[in-house]
Design a protein around this motif. Sequence first.
Motif, PDB file in Angstrom:
ATOM      1  N   CYS A   7       0.848  -1.194   0.000  1.00 26.04           N
ATOM      2  CA  CYS A   7       0.000   0.000   0.000  1.00 26.04           C
ATOM      3  C   CYS A   7       0.886   1.247   0.000  1.00 26.04           C
ATOM      4  N   TYR A   9       0.175   4.023   1.211  1.00 25.85           N
ATOM      5  CA  TYR A   9      -0.178   4.893   2.333  1.00 25.85           C
ATOM      6  C   TYR A   9       0.013   4.271   3.717  1.00 25.85           C
ATOM      7  N   CYS A  10       0.292   2.971   3.770  1.00 22.38           N
ATOM      8  CA  CYS A  10       0.535   2.344   5.069  1.00 22.38           C
ATOM      9  C   CYS A  10       1.368   1.085   4.842  1.00 22.38           C
ATOM     10  N   CYS A  31      -6.213  -2.181   0.043  1.00 19.61           N
ATOM     11  CA  CYS A  31      -5.276  -2.339   1.146  1.00 19.61           C
ATOM     12  C   CYS A  31      -5.937  -3.225   2.200  1.00 19.61           C
ATOM     13  N   CYS A  52      -6.841   2.602   6.954  1.00 20.96           N
ATOM     14  CA  CYS A  52      -6.419   3.071   5.647  1.00 20.96           C
ATOM     15  C   CYS A  52      -7.653   3.153   4.758  1.00 20.96           C
TER      16      CYS A  52
HETATM   17 ZN   LIG Z   1      -3.022   1.044   3.303  1.00 23.12          ZN
END
Ligand SMILES: [Zn+2]
Length: 121
Positions: A7, A9-10, A31, A52
């Motif tokens: 992912c 973003y995380c 995610c 997320c």
């Molecule tokens: Zn994520």
Amino acid sequence: MSILGKCPYCDGSVISKKITVKGKNIKLYSCENSKKEYDESEQYVFTADSTCRFRVYSNSFLRYNKRSIGEFEMKKLLEDGQIVVRLHGKKGGNEYFKYAIPHEEYGISILWDEEVEEKIS
Ligand SMILES: [Zn+2]
């Protein structure tokens, strides 16, 4: 169900799932920390334990006449941070190419202002 990459973003993995939306079979690239469910009022919402929001539906670019975003394109998007997508005007009209990048909220978005120099096959 298969893992496509990390992912953006995380720390989660992005997983590919087959789902059915309004009778159509599509893929959801999500995610593992982004989960949705129907609440009591039938709203499709993120679960309380979702940390997320990253989710991409394979038909995200249907309105630009790209039928489906494939697993290979999704893998490349996660690896390279961008892909070149082939889009079409109405009724199979002129095709054109644009960059697409991950988007935390919308999953994937097109860079309309950037010209794509080289076409990919
Ligand atoms: Zn994520």
